[in-house]
Scaffold this motif. Structure first.
Motif, PDB file in Angstrom:
ATOM      1  N   HIS A  30      -3.706   5.680   2.879  1.00 32.96           N
ATOM      2  CA  HIS A  30      -3.859   4.348   2.293  1.00 32.96           C
ATOM      3  C   HIS A  30      -4.564   3.358   3.229  1.00 32.96           C
ATOM      4  O   HIS A  30      -4.673   2.175   2.892  1.00 32.96           O
ATOM      5  CB  HIS A  30      -2.495   3.789   1.889  1.00 32.96           C
ATOM      6  CG  HIS A  30      -1.904   4.465   0.674  1.00 32.96           C
ATOM      7  ND1 HIS A  30      -2.411   4.289  -0.582  1.00 32.96           N
ATOM      8  CD2 HIS A  30      -0.863   5.317   0.546  1.00 32.96           C
ATOM      9  CE1 HIS A  30      -1.698   4.999  -1.448  1.00 32.96           C
ATOM     10  NE2 HIS A  30      -0.753   5.634  -0.787  1.00 32.96           N
ATOM     11  N   GLY A  87       3.898   0.589  -2.981  1.00 32.33           N
ATOM     12  CA  GLY A  87       3.400   0.210  -4.302  1.00 32.33           C
ATOM     13  C   GLY A  87       3.974  -1.061  -4.876  1.00 32.33           C
ATOM     14  O   GLY A  87       3.942  -1.261  -6.098  1.00 32.33           O
ATOM     15  N   LYS A 108       3.501  -4.651  -5.682  1.00 32.62           N
ATOM     16  CA  LYS A 108       2.413  -5.612  -5.813  1.00 32.62           C
ATOM     17  C   LYS A 108       2.888  -7.027  -5.471  1.00 32.62           C
ATOM     18  O   LYS A 108       3.946  -7.462  -5.911  1.00 32.62           O
ATOM     19  CB  LYS A 108       1.844  -5.590  -7.235  1.00 32.62           C
ATOM     20  CG  LYS A 108       1.279  -4.243  -7.658  1.00 32.62           C
ATOM     21  CD  LYS A 108       0.116  -3.825  -6.757  1.00 32.62           C
ATOM     22  CE  LYS A 108      -0.467  -2.490  -7.181  1.00 32.62           C
ATOM     23  NZ  LYS A 108      -1.555  -2.048  -6.260  1.00 32.62           N
ATOM     24  N   THR A 165       0.808  -1.218   0.000  1.00 33.89           N
ATOM     25  CA  THR A 165       0.000   0.000   0.000  1.00 33.89           C
ATOM     26  C   THR A 165       0.845   1.274   0.000  1.00 33.89           C
ATOM     27  O   THR A 165       0.529   2.232  -0.707  1.00 33.89           O
ATOM     28  CB  THR A 165      -0.943   0.029   1.214  1.00 33.89           C
ATOM     29  OG1 THR A 165      -0.177  -0.145   2.414  1.00 33.89           O
ATOM     30  CG2 THR A 165      -1.975  -1.063   1.122  1.00 33.89           C
TER      31      THR A 165
END
Length: 332
Positions: free
Chosen positions: A313, A163, A165, A160
């Motif tokens: 976030h 970034g 993934k 979060t």
């Protein structure tokens, strides 16, 4: 107000952060009000988003965390944690006594639902990208389920905030084989491996930290703190040695010296902890950012921006949702 150069660093960093925050954001400086006002008077930036809460006691770096919190209820750390618990502030940041800050926030804010033990998530810069190490020192007596939850919480934080993934998770051990390591490591390996939602690559060794093997490295707080302190000491020594050698090699060639110094400066910037501000205590019932006592003004500014990003976030909400799901399914 607990850094090595308090309150100047916190005040300057806070003023600088104001320009990068939203119009409805406020920075609350907690500490000795006259000293803070004196430091603010030396700043040229806008101060309309800054408030001061007076705290007339200070916990030193060498004081016992629990005892100091008991005898100094009006210390900046105790007041800061209480303000967060009351909802007067949405995040708290400190470069002071780490043990006292962690203890105060855990006592006042408790834990997020489903969290067994909070852990510090420390971002380590590498040539292959950032790696979050968890735990960096909050929990010295881990159980397997604690390490399992660190893998979950640090993965959520990495995805979060940074970034990344589907971050790769490695469990720090003395060898890559599953059967290697302590009873704690072997049991945690089994727990993490059974959770298919975690991209678990298995055991990793400390040398893998800078080789791009994983995005999240999980370990107990004792081991994690030793790793962090070793990196801090060794990297500083190595970089200083390299800089000295470069000066000697390039003395007779000004152009080469300029290129070498520029490259060295870029390397120093990459590995400067001030670029990343601080480290969150993952799993506590609030936003708690630990900073290095030697943080610069830039470090304090970036700590404020990290807390803001953490809130934006909804990291804590994501952690709670994930661990509540584990409660329903019986994992962990």
């Amino acid at each position: 107000m607990g850094s090595d150069r308090a309150p100047a660093v916190e005040v300057e960093g806070g003023v600088a952060a104001c320009a990068q925050l939203s119009d409805d954001d406020t920075i609350v400086l907690v500490g000795n009000k006259p000293a803070i006002q004196k430091a603010l008077a030396r700043q040229k930036g806008p101060q309309d988003k800054i408030e001061i809460v007076h705290a007339n006691q200070r916990i030193g770096m060498n004081e016992s965390p629990v005892e100091s919190l008991r005898t100094k209820p009006n210390s900046s750390i105790a007041v800061l944690a209480q303000l967060h618990a009351e909802g007067a502030i949405e995040a708290c940041i400190s470069a002071g006594n780490t043990g006292a800050f962690v203890s105060a926030t855990q006592m006042r804010l408790r834990r997020l639902r489903g969290v067994h033990r909070p852990g510090v998530g420390i971002m380590i810069p590498t040539l292959h990208g950032p790696v979050v190490l968890c735990d960096g020192g909050a929990n010295m007596s881990c159980r397997p389920r604690h390490l399992y939850q660190y893998a979950i919480m640090a993965s959520i934080y990495m995805e979060t905030v940074y970034g990344v993934k589907n971050p790769r998770v490695g469990l720090l051990s003395v060898g890559e084989e599953d059967e290697k390591g302590t009873d704690l490591v072997r049991a945690a390996n089994g727990l993490i491996k059974r959770d298919s939602s975690i991209y678990f690559i298995g055991n990793v060794e400390s040398r893998d930290l800078f080789h791009g093997a994983c995005d999240v490295m999980v370990c107990d707080g004792f081991v994690g703190n030793v790793v962090i302190k070793l990196i801090e000491g060794m990297s500083g020594g190595l970089i200083r040695d390299i800089l000295n050698n470069l000066k000697d090699l390039t003395t007779s060639t000004p152009e080469l010296r300029q290129i070498a110094m520029r490259a060295a400066g870029q390397t120093l910037e990459t590995y400067d902890f001030n670029q990343h501000g601080g480290a969150p205590v993952l799993g506590v019932g609030g936003i708690v950012i630990l900073c290095h006592g030697a943080n610069s003004c830039l470090g304090m500014t970036n700590a404020v921006l990290l807390a803001h990003k953490y809130a934006r976030h909804k990291v804590n909400q994501r952690i709670t949702e994930r661990l509540t799901q584990d409660e329903r399914t019986g994992n962990g």
